[in-house]
Design a protein around this motif. Structure first.
Motif, PDB file in Angstrom:
ATOM      1  N   ALA A  86       0.831  -1.213   0.000  1.00 56.37           N
ATOM      2  CA  ALA A  86       0.000   0.000   0.000  1.00 56.37           C
ATOM      3  C   ALA A  86       0.862   1.259   0.000  1.00 56.37           C
ATOM      4  CB  ALA A  86      -0.929   0.007   1.211  1.00 56.37           C
ATOM      5  N   VAL A  87       2.125   1.120   0.375  1.00 55.68           N
ATOM      6  CA  VAL A  87       3.062   2.251   0.383  1.00 55.68           C
ATOM      7  C   VAL A  87       3.985   2.123  -0.818  1.00 55.68           C
ATOM      8  CG1 VAL A  87       4.894   3.409   1.661  1.00 55.68           C
ATOM      9  CG2 VAL A  87       2.963   2.393   2.897  1.00 55.68           C
ATOM     10  N   GLN A  88       3.792   2.989  -1.786  1.00 52.35           N
ATOM     11  CA  GLN A  88       4.603   2.989  -2.995  1.00 52.35           C
ATOM     12  C   GLN A  88       5.778   3.944  -2.831  1.00 52.35           C
ATOM     13  OE1 GLN A  88       4.036   0.851  -5.539  1.00 52.35           O
ATOM     14  NE2 GLN A  88       2.331   0.047  -4.323  1.00 52.35           N
ATOM     15  N   LYS A 146      11.658   9.423   7.089  1.00 55.55           N
ATOM     16  CA  LYS A 146      11.301  10.325   5.985  1.00 55.55           C
ATOM     17  C   LYS A 146       9.800  10.566   5.940  1.00 55.55           C
ATOM     18  CE  LYS A 146      11.883  10.923   1.004  1.00 55.55           C
ATOM     19  NZ  LYS A 146      12.522  10.388  -0.225  1.00 55.55           N
ATOM     20  N   ALA A 147       9.024   9.500   6.159  1.00 53.54           N
ATOM     21  CA  ALA A 147       7.560   9.589   6.161  1.00 53.54           C
ATOM     22  C   ALA A 147       7.006   8.489   7.043  1.00 53.54           C
ATOM     23  CB  ALA A 147       7.004   9.495   4.741  1.00 53.54           C
ATOM     24  N   VAL A 148       5.775   8.696   7.524  1.00 50.64           N
ATOM     25  CA  VAL A 148       5.128   7.752   8.427  1.00 50.64           C
ATOM     26  C   VAL A 148       3.836   7.244   7.789  1.00 50.64           C
ATOM     27  CG1 VAL A 148       3.917   7.539  10.642  1.00 50.64           C
ATOM     28  CG2 VAL A 148       6.125   8.711  10.530  1.00 50.64           C
ATOM     29  N   HIS A 149       3.637   5.921   7.863  1.00 48.06           N
ATOM     30  CA  HIS A 149       2.432   5.291   7.343  1.00 48.06           C
ATOM     31  C   HIS A 149       1.879   4.404   8.460  1.00 48.06           C
ATOM     32  CE1 HIS A 149       3.775   6.430   3.233  1.00 48.06           C
ATOM     33  NE2 HIS A 149       4.986   6.199   3.750  1.00 48.06           N
ATOM     34  N   VAL A 150       0.669   4.696   8.917  1.00 44.37           N
ATOM     35  CA  VAL A 150       0.097   4.032  10.084  1.00 44.37           C
ATOM     36  C   VAL A 150      -1.018   3.087   9.656  1.00 44.37           C
ATOM     37  CG1 VAL A 150      -1.011   4.343  12.329  1.00 44.37           C
ATOM     38  CG2 VAL A 150       0.668   6.025  11.521  1.00 44.37           C
ATOM     39  N   PHE A 151      -0.917   1.838  10.107  1.00 47.99           N
ATOM     40  CA  PHE A 151      -1.931   0.827   9.820  1.00 47.99           C
ATOM     41  C   PHE A 151      -2.395   0.239  11.151  1.00 47.99           C
ATOM     42  CE2 PHE A 151       0.943   1.150   6.257  1.00 47.99           C
ATOM     43  CZ  PHE A 151       0.094   1.218   5.164  1.00 47.99           C
ATOM     44  N   PHE A 152      -3.611   0.592  11.547  1.00 50.58           N
ATOM     45  CA  PHE A 152      -4.166   0.085  12.794  1.00 50.58           C
ATOM     46  C   PHE A 152      -4.865  -1.251  12.549  1.00 50.58           C
ATOM     47  CE2 PHE A 152      -4.382   4.701  14.256  1.00 50.58           C
ATOM     48  CZ  PHE A 152      -3.268   4.564  15.070  1.00 50.58           C
ATOM     49  N   MET A 153      -4.718  -2.175  13.480  1.00 48.69           N
ATOM     50  CA  MET A 153      -5.279  -3.515  13.322  1.00 48.69           C
ATOM     51  C   MET A 153      -6.771  -3.568  13.620  1.00 48.69           C
ATOM     52  SD  MET A 153      -2.060  -5.419  15.140  1.00 48.69           S
ATOM     53  CE  MET A 153      -2.732  -7.068  15.113  1.00 48.69           C
ATOM     54  N   MET A 201       0.436  15.542  11.463  1.00 46.96           N
ATOM     55  CA  MET A 201      -0.271  15.183  10.231  1.00 46.96           C
ATOM     56  C   MET A 201       0.579  15.423   8.996  1.00 46.96           C
ATOM     57  SD  MET A 201      -3.146  13.774  10.786  1.00 46.96           S
ATOM     58  CE  MET A 201      -3.788  13.879   9.120  1.00 46.96           C
ATOM     59  N   SER A 202       1.459  16.410   9.043  1.00 51.67           N
ATOM     60  CA  SER A 202       2.311  16.688   7.893  1.00 51.67           C
ATOM     61  C   SER A 202       3.295  15.552   7.622  1.00 51.67           C
ATOM     62  CB  SER A 202       3.076  17.996   8.108  1.00 51.67           C
ATOM     63  OG  SER A 202       3.965  17.872   9.214  1.00 51.67           O
ATOM     64  N   GLN A 203       3.572  14.751   8.647  1.00 44.76           N
ATOM     65  CA  GLN A 203       4.518  13.655   8.502  1.00 44.76           C
ATOM     66  C   GLN A 203       3.827  12.336   8.173  1.00 44.76           C
ATOM     67  OE1 GLN A 203       7.615  14.398   8.566  1.00 44.76           O
ATOM     68  NE2 GLN A 203       8.642  12.407   8.524  1.00 44.76           N
ATOM     69  N   ILE A 204       2.544  12.217   8.556  1.00 45.75           N
ATOM     70  CA  ILE A 204       1.796  10.979   8.316  1.00 45.75           C
ATOM     71  C   ILE A 204       1.213  10.997   6.903  1.00 45.75           C
ATOM     72  CG2 ILE A 204      -0.178   9.574   9.024  1.00 45.75           C
ATOM     73  CD1 ILE A 204       0.231  10.519  11.863  1.00 45.75           C
ATOM     74  N   LYS A 205       1.656  10.082   6.064  1.00 41.70           N
ATOM     75  CA  LYS A 205       1.217  10.020   4.671  1.00 41.70           C
ATOM     76  C   LYS A 205       0.098   8.993   4.463  1.00 41.70           C
ATOM     77  CE  LYS A 205       4.466  12.946   3.909  1.00 41.70           C
ATOM     78  NZ  LYS A 205       4.115  14.390   3.789  1.00 41.70           N
ATOM     79  N   THR A 206      -0.018   8.038   5.383  1.00 37.97           N
ATOM     80  CA  THR A 206      -1.050   7.010   5.291  1.00 37.97           C
ATOM     81  C   THR A 206      -1.613   6.754   6.680  1.00 37.97           C
ATOM     82  OG1 THR A 206       0.203   5.925   3.511  1.00 37.97           O
ATOM     83  CG2 THR A 206      -1.586   4.665   4.522  1.00 37.97           C
ATOM     84  N   LEU A 207      -2.939   6.682   6.767  1.00 40.02           N
ATOM     85  CA  LEU A 207      -3.601   6.316   8.022  1.00 40.02           C
ATOM     86  C   LEU A 207      -4.758   5.403   7.651  1.00 40.02           C
ATOM     87  CD1 LEU A 207      -3.802   6.617  11.074  1.00 40.02           C
ATOM     88  CD2 LEU A 207      -5.242   8.628  10.731  1.00 40.02           C
ATOM     89  N   LYS A 208      -4.640   4.121   8.025  1.00 38.58           N
ATOM     90  CA  LYS A 208      -5.553   3.121   7.492  1.00 38.58           C
ATOM     91  C   LYS A 208      -5.846   2.053   8.542  1.00 38.58           C
ATOM     92  CE  LYS A 208      -5.761   0.024   3.427  1.00 38.58           C
ATOM     93  NZ  LYS A 208      -4.992  -0.449   2.250  1.00 38.58           N
ATOM     94  N   GLU A 209      -7.035   1.465   8.447  1.00 38.77           N
ATOM     95  CA  GLU A 209      -7.411   0.350   9.315  1.00 38.77           C
ATOM     96  C   GLU A 209      -7.363  -0.957   8.532  1.00 38.77           C
ATOM     97  OE1 GLU A 209     -11.476  -1.511  11.258  1.00 38.77           O
ATOM     98  OE2 GLU A 209     -11.362   0.657  10.949  1.00 38.77           O
ATOM     99  N   VAL A 210      -6.679  -1.953   9.090  1.00 39.28           N
ATOM    100  CA  VAL A 210      -6.674  -3.291   8.512  1.00 39.28           C
ATOM    101  C   VAL A 210      -7.185  -4.255   9.577  1.00 39.28           C
ATOM    102  CG1 VAL A 210      -4.847  -2.891   6.828  1.00 39.28           C
ATOM    103  CG2 VAL A 210      -4.242  -3.588   9.133  1.00 39.28           C
ATOM    104  N   SER A 211      -8.038  -5.160   9.192  1.00 41.19           N
ATOM    105  CA  SER A 211      -8.656  -6.088  10.153  1.00 41.19           C
ATOM    106  C   SER A 211      -7.717  -7.258  10.409  1.00 41.19           C
ATOM    107  CB  SER A 211      -9.997  -6.580   9.607  1.00 41.19           C
ATOM    108  OG  SER A 211     -10.887  -5.494   9.436  1.00 41.19           O
ATOM    109  N   ALA A 228       8.555   4.692   7.254  1.00 39.91           N
ATOM    110  CA  ALA A 228       8.205   3.856   8.403  1.00 39.91           C
ATOM    111  C   ALA A 228       6.757   3.399   8.297  1.00 39.91           C
ATOM    112  CB  ALA A 228       8.415   4.630   9.705  1.00 39.91           C
ATOM    113  N   LEU A 229       6.562   2.074   8.309  1.00 43.89           N
ATOM    114  CA  LEU A 229       5.223   1.492   8.276  1.00 43.89           C
ATOM    115  C   LEU A 229       4.912   0.953   9.672  1.00 43.89           C
ATOM    116  CD1 LEU A 229       6.243   1.473   5.270  1.00 43.89           C
ATOM    117  CD2 LEU A 229       4.866  -0.580   4.954  1.00 43.89           C
ATOM    118  N   TYR A 230       3.936   1.555  10.342  1.00 44.88           N
ATOM    119  CA  TYR A 230       3.542   1.128  11.680  1.00 44.88           C
ATOM    120  C   TYR A 230       2.333   0.199  11.574  1.00 44.88           C
ATOM    121  CZ  TYR A 230       6.479   4.867  13.630  1.00 44.88           C
ATOM    122  OH  TYR A 230       7.533   5.680  13.975  1.00 44.88           O
ATOM    123  N   LEU A 231       2.488  -1.026  12.048  1.00 43.03           N
ATOM    124  CA  LEU A 231       1.379  -1.978  12.119  1.00 43.03           C
ATOM    125  C   LEU A 231       1.174  -2.315  13.591  1.00 43.03           C
ATOM    126  CD1 LEU A 231      -0.686  -3.848  10.752  1.00 43.03           C
ATOM    127  CD2 LEU A 231       1.112  -5.592  10.601  1.00 43.03           C
TER     128      LEU A 231
END
Length: 309
Positions: free
Chosen positions: A30-32, A108-115, A132-142, A83-86
């Protein structure tokens, strides 16, 4: 065009594959990034359990992740990495994410994936402009469960029996358990009919037969299983052998008398383990002997030797 029958689809279904695809497609891919940019995957304990149940570290690296790190440990800045946070959307984890961004970003950038779904109060902590300027992705994954086998999962509650039945335990966290089961249903894309027993009605299963049902049973529904000694291949192996994290270690002596330490991973990649693990041990002995005999006969035939020699 030929279509698969429901029986064939069930036979080929794997909950482990489902979770692996979820992590690969909805988190990692999801992070290109550009070819010269790298990714680091940062996980909490629950995410690590789910990740390690479907991926080996070498496989994670092949997916484009350079390193996997714990969200709770101190980490060095890597300014060129995404950085991809799961993780679970807990207050503690969100504080870790915020501290990785301010006062100086580690990545460089933050991508957050909440479980699971995140509450508005906790999301508000991420809503500050500098964060928010640093967070490029904020998403929920089950993903708030752990697949153990192709059709077996756990919600990782090792003290579940104590929590349910001990008079000294804290009240059972029903909301958390419900959330975990909900993420399983969402992963399966199922909206099941939920059935549970009431008034000690032992015939309730026979009264309700519909597709896609979630059956919730307490221990009183089957009192004998915890008291019986299982004699399946899997149960006997776990009881009698030194197996940790599905890895069996043993000493091997070769033809020259040299001894070395070997390891076998007992998981979905081992065809014989998958084939026999739920069979009674006596059936396993018979079938393995028959398969070995068939293999020996085939080898002799290829070598041009008469059968039985």
């Amino acid at each position: 065009m030929a279509t698969s029958s429901p029986q064939e689809e069930l036979r080929d279904f794997s909950l482990k594959d489902l979770v692996q695809n979820n992590i690969r497609d909805n988190v990692i891919n999801a992070v290109q990034t550009n070819k010269d940019e790298w990714k680091v995957l940062i996980v909490d304990d629950k995410a690590l359990h789910a990740l390690s149940s479907v991926y080996r570290m070498s496989e994670v690296i092949k997916e484009g992740i350079t390193v996997v790190e714990s969200i709770s440990k101190r980490r060095k800045p890597i300014k060129d990495f995404h950085a991809l946070y799961l993780c679970l959307p807990t207050e503690e984890n969100i504080d870790f994410i915020v501290n990785d961004i301010v006062p100086t970003p580690l990545y460089k950038a933050v991508h957050v994936f909440f479980m699971t779904a995140c509450s508005k109060d906790l999301l508000a902590k991420l809503a500050r402009k500098r964060i928010m300027s640093q967070i490029k992705t904020l998403k929920e994954v089950s993903l708030y469960f752990r697949p153990v086998e192709a059709r077996v999962f756990t919600i990782d509650r090792p003290n579940g029996m104590y929590e349910c039945y001990s008079p000294y335990a804290n009240p059972l966290d029903v909301d958390s358990i419900s959330t975990q089961l909900l993420t399983l249903c969402e992963s399966l894309k199922e909206v099941p009919i939920v059935r549970c027993a009431s008034n000690n009605d032992s015939n309730w299963l026979q009264k309700h037969k519909r597709p896609s049902q979630l059956l919730i049973l307490d221990r009183s529904f089957d009192l004998m299983s915890p008291l019986a000694h299982e004699l399946t291949y899997q149960a006997a192996s776990m009881d009698l052998l030194d197996i940790e994290n599905n890895i069996y270690s043993f000493d091997f002596r070769d033809g020259a008398g040299r001894t070395s330490r070997k390891q076998i991973t007992l998981d979905e990649t081992d065809d014989l383990w998958v084939q026999f693990r739920h069979y009674h041990i006596s059936e396993v002995f018979q079938q393995v002997s028959q398969q070995f005999k068939t293999f020996s006969e085939s080898a002799k035939h290829m070598q041009g030797l008469p059968s039985g020699e």
